[in-house]
Design an enzyme around this catalytic site. Sequence first.
Site, PDB file in Angstrom:
ATOM      1  N   LYS A   1       7.720 -29.509 -38.628  1.00 33.98           N
ATOM      2  CA  LYS A   1       8.461 -29.111 -39.832  1.00 33.98           C
ATOM      3  C   LYS A   1       9.517 -30.139 -40.209  1.00 33.98           C
ATOM      4  O   LYS A   1       9.667 -30.528 -41.366  1.00 33.98           O
ATOM      5  CB  LYS A   1       9.103 -27.731 -39.586  1.00 33.98           C
ATOM      6  CG  LYS A   1      10.003 -27.245 -40.680  1.00 33.98           C
ATOM      7  CD  LYS A   1      11.468 -27.548 -40.368  1.00 33.98           C
ATOM      8  CE  LYS A   1      12.346 -27.203 -41.529  1.00 33.98           C
ATOM      9  NZ  LYS A   1      13.762 -27.567 -41.272  1.00 33.98           N
TER      10      LYS A   1
ATOM     11  N   GLY B   1      19.407 -21.683 -38.368  1.00 38.20           N
ATOM     12  CA  GLY B   1      18.712 -22.493 -37.362  1.00 38.20           C
ATOM     13  C   GLY B   1      17.212 -22.334 -37.472  1.00 38.20           C
ATOM     14  O   GLY B   1      16.702 -21.212 -37.338  1.00 38.20           O
TER      15      GLY B   1
ATOM     16  N   ASP C   1      29.378 -27.680 -45.627  1.00 36.03           N
ATOM     17  CA  ASP C   1      28.091 -27.225 -45.110  1.00 36.03           C
ATOM     18  C   ASP C   1      27.034 -28.143 -45.737  1.00 36.03           C
ATOM     19  O   ASP C   1      27.297 -28.818 -46.738  1.00 36.03           O
ATOM     20  CB  ASP C   1      27.896 -25.771 -45.557  1.00 36.03           C
ATOM     21  CG  ASP C   1      26.469 -25.298 -45.413  1.00 36.03           C
ATOM     22  OD1 ASP C   1      25.911 -25.437 -44.309  1.00 36.03           O
ATOM     23  OD2 ASP C   1      25.889 -24.829 -46.411  1.00 36.03           O
TER      24      ASP C   1
ATOM     25  N   HIS D   1       8.692 -26.945 -34.843  1.00 40.18           N
ATOM     26  CA  HIS D   1       9.919 -27.430 -35.476  1.00 40.18           C
ATOM     27  C   HIS D   1       9.887 -28.943 -35.651  1.00 40.18           C
ATOM     28  O   HIS D   1      10.385 -29.477 -36.655  1.00 40.18           O
ATOM     29  CB  HIS D   1      11.159 -26.994 -34.685  1.00 40.18           C
ATOM     30  CG  HIS D   1      12.404 -27.096 -35.497  1.00 40.18           C
ATOM     31  ND1 HIS D   1      13.369 -28.035 -35.283  1.00 40.18           N
ATOM     32  CD2 HIS D   1      12.808 -26.384 -36.585  1.00 40.18           C
ATOM     33  CE1 HIS D   1      14.327 -27.902 -36.180  1.00 40.18           C
ATOM     34  NE2 HIS D   1      14.009 -26.891 -36.976  1.00 40.18           N
TER      35      HIS D   1
ATOM     36  N   ASN E   1      18.028 -34.340 -40.231  1.00 43.51           N
ATOM     37  CA  ASN E   1      17.970 -33.860 -41.620  1.00 43.51           C
ATOM     38  C   ASN E   1      19.191 -34.322 -42.409  1.00 43.51           C
ATOM     39  O   ASN E   1      19.101 -34.644 -43.592  1.00 43.51           O
ATOM     40  CB  ASN E   1      17.897 -32.336 -41.651  1.00 43.51           C
ATOM     41  CG  ASN E   1      16.582 -31.800 -41.121  1.00 43.51           C
ATOM     42  OD1 ASN E   1      15.632 -32.571 -40.951  1.00 43.51           O
ATOM     43  ND2 ASN E   1      16.533 -30.522 -40.831  1.00 43.51           N
TER      44      ASN E   1
ATOM     45  N   SER F   1      19.553 -29.807 -38.274  1.00 43.98           N
ATOM     46  CA  SER F   1      19.353 -30.879 -37.291  1.00 43.98           C
ATOM     47  C   SER F   1      19.955 -32.191 -37.796  1.00 43.98           C
ATOM     48  O   SER F   1      19.920 -32.458 -39.006  1.00 43.98           O
ATOM     49  CB  SER F   1      17.853 -31.060 -37.050  1.00 43.98           C
ATOM     50  OG  SER F   1      17.236 -29.777 -36.893  1.00 43.98           O
TER      51      SER F   1
ATOM     52  N   THR G   1      27.349 -27.930 -39.980  1.00 45.22           N
ATOM     53  CA  THR G   1      26.055 -27.384 -40.378  1.00 45.22           C
ATOM     54  C   THR G   1      25.276 -26.890 -39.167  1.00 45.22           C
ATOM     55  O   THR G   1      25.552 -27.288 -38.032  1.00 45.22           O
ATOM     56  CB  THR G   1      25.217 -28.473 -41.092  1.00 45.22           C
ATOM     57  OG1 THR G   1      23.904 -27.983 -41.347  1.00 45.22           O
ATOM     58  CG2 THR G   1      25.088 -29.727 -40.215  1.00 45.22           C
ATOM     59  N   THR G   2      24.299 -26.014 -39.400  1.00 45.99           N
ATOM     60  CA  THR G   2      23.411 -25.603 -38.312  1.00 45.99           C
ATOM     61  C   THR G   2      22.103 -26.382 -38.373  1.00 45.99           C
ATOM     62  O   THR G   2      21.214 -26.170 -37.549  1.00 45.99           O
ATOM     63  CB  THR G   2      23.076 -24.102 -38.403  1.00 45.99           C
ATOM     64  OG1 THR G   2      22.516 -23.844 -39.680  1.00 45.99           O
ATOM     65  CG2 THR G   2      24.306 -23.253 -38.185  1.00 45.99           C
TER      66      THR G   2
ATOM     67  N   ASP H   1      22.960 -27.451 -45.922  1.00 51.00           N
ATOM     68  CA  ASP H   1      21.842 -26.806 -46.635  1.00 51.00           C
ATOM     69  C   ASP H   1      22.327 -25.762 -47.627  1.00 51.00           C
ATOM     70  O   ASP H   1      23.018 -24.823 -47.253  1.00 51.00           O
ATOM     71  CB  ASP H   1      20.881 -26.181 -45.623  1.00 51.00           C
ATOM     72  CG  ASP H   1      20.183 -27.259 -44.812  1.00 51.00           C
ATOM     73  OD1 ASP H   1      20.370 -27.278 -43.588  1.00 51.00           O
ATOM     74  OD2 ASP H   1      19.492 -28.096 -45.410  1.00 51.00           O
TER      75      ASP H   1
HETATM   76  C1  XBP Z   1      20.968 -23.945 -42.889  1.00 53.59           C
HETATM   77  C2  XBP Z   1      20.110 -23.549 -41.777  1.00 53.59           C
HETATM   78  C3  XBP Z   1      19.122 -24.536 -41.233  1.00 53.59           C
HETATM   79  C4  XBP Z   1      18.093 -24.916 -42.303  1.00 53.59           C
HETATM   80  C5  XBP Z   1      16.851 -25.509 -41.673  1.00 53.59           C
HETATM   81  O1  XBP Z   1      21.936 -24.797 -42.325  1.00 53.59           O
HETATM   82  O2  XBP Z   1      20.265 -22.452 -41.265  1.00 53.59           O
HETATM   83  O3  XBP Z   1      18.469 -23.898 -40.162  1.00 53.59           O
HETATM   84  O4  XBP Z   1      17.686 -23.726 -42.984  1.00 53.59           O
HETATM   85  O5  XBP Z   1      17.207 -26.657 -40.913  1.00 53.59           O
HETATM   86  P1  XBP Z   1      23.409 -24.952 -43.012  1.00 53.59           P
HETATM   87  P2  XBP Z   1      16.722 -26.751 -39.359  1.00 53.59           P
HETATM   88  O6  XBP Z   1      24.384 -24.514 -41.952  1.00 53.59           O
HETATM   89  O7  XBP Z   1      23.506 -26.417 -43.359  1.00 53.59           O
HETATM   90  O8  XBP Z   1      23.436 -24.058 -44.253  1.00 53.59           O
HETATM   91  O9  XBP Z   1      15.249 -26.408 -39.355  1.00 53.59           O
HETATM   92  O10 XBP Z   1      17.021 -28.169 -38.957  1.00 53.59           O
HETATM   93  O11 XBP Z   1      17.565 -25.735 -38.627  1.00 53.59           O
HETATM   94 MG    MG Z   2      24.157 -23.520 -45.960  1.00 50.85          MG
END
Ligand code: XBP
Ligand code: MG
Length: 242
Positions: free
Chosen positions: A89, A54, A12, A86, A132, A129, A126-127, A14
Amino acid sequence: MSTSNLQALIFDVDGTIADTEHAHLAAFNHAFAEDGLDWFWDEAQYTQLLEISGGKERLLHYWRAQHPDMQAIEANALNDRIERLHLLKTAAYEAAVQRGEVLIRPGVLNLMHEAQAAGIQLAIATTTSPVNIAALLRVAMGDDWRWNFSAIQDASTAAIKKPHPQVYLQMLNDLNLDASACLAIEDSSNGLRAARAAHIATVITTNSFTAHHDFTGALAVLPDLAGVNLSQLQTMHALIGA
Ligand code: XBP
Ligand code: MG
């Protein structure tokens, strides 16, 4: 004694590869101000909002829950405003990453290097972008960062966000591997549920935004990957098949 048939580590992003969510939170608040909104998310509120995977989905959820008065605007205008917020951001987040404000978590790069040396594939599910991911890993691994990963599933390839298993199911297809040959590394309950729904064993590394989550079903729950080596993960992975 069963041996591990581990063939891929699926990371993953984030909260797992890097402590990103403080920078995401600051970027959301920057976007609100830049777009003339008097919205401000504090850490406590963002910790709750992170239950929605997301960034766009999170914005829509907040808008519907906190500002029903703004429901009057029609769907296209609402989506256009969320898209614009977005984009603002994401630009603010990328700038923060380039300023070095997002740190790779301890032990992550060491484990990646160990896995590569052992012929185990690396992947990302990952969810967030794709921009990122690139911004973060270009700083951490250099311009040729992409060559380290056999496959990447992200917000641009999997529209349905965690806890839905879409990123992980598509990842297994990309890798052409059975779930039993993979290990996911996650930080959140949504991520754990998504990986487990794809029958992938999952190790959790917690952080300040997710330490309180329910991690039932995780193979292990660790504070981070510092000092965790590949053979320890292979031993845990082998026990599943025992
Ligand atoms: C975590 C998320 C993402 C981030 C923000 O993703 O849910 O939405 O918080 O990034 P992960 P975006 O699966 O890597 O833990 O604004 O690009 O969605
Ligand atoms: Mg995560």
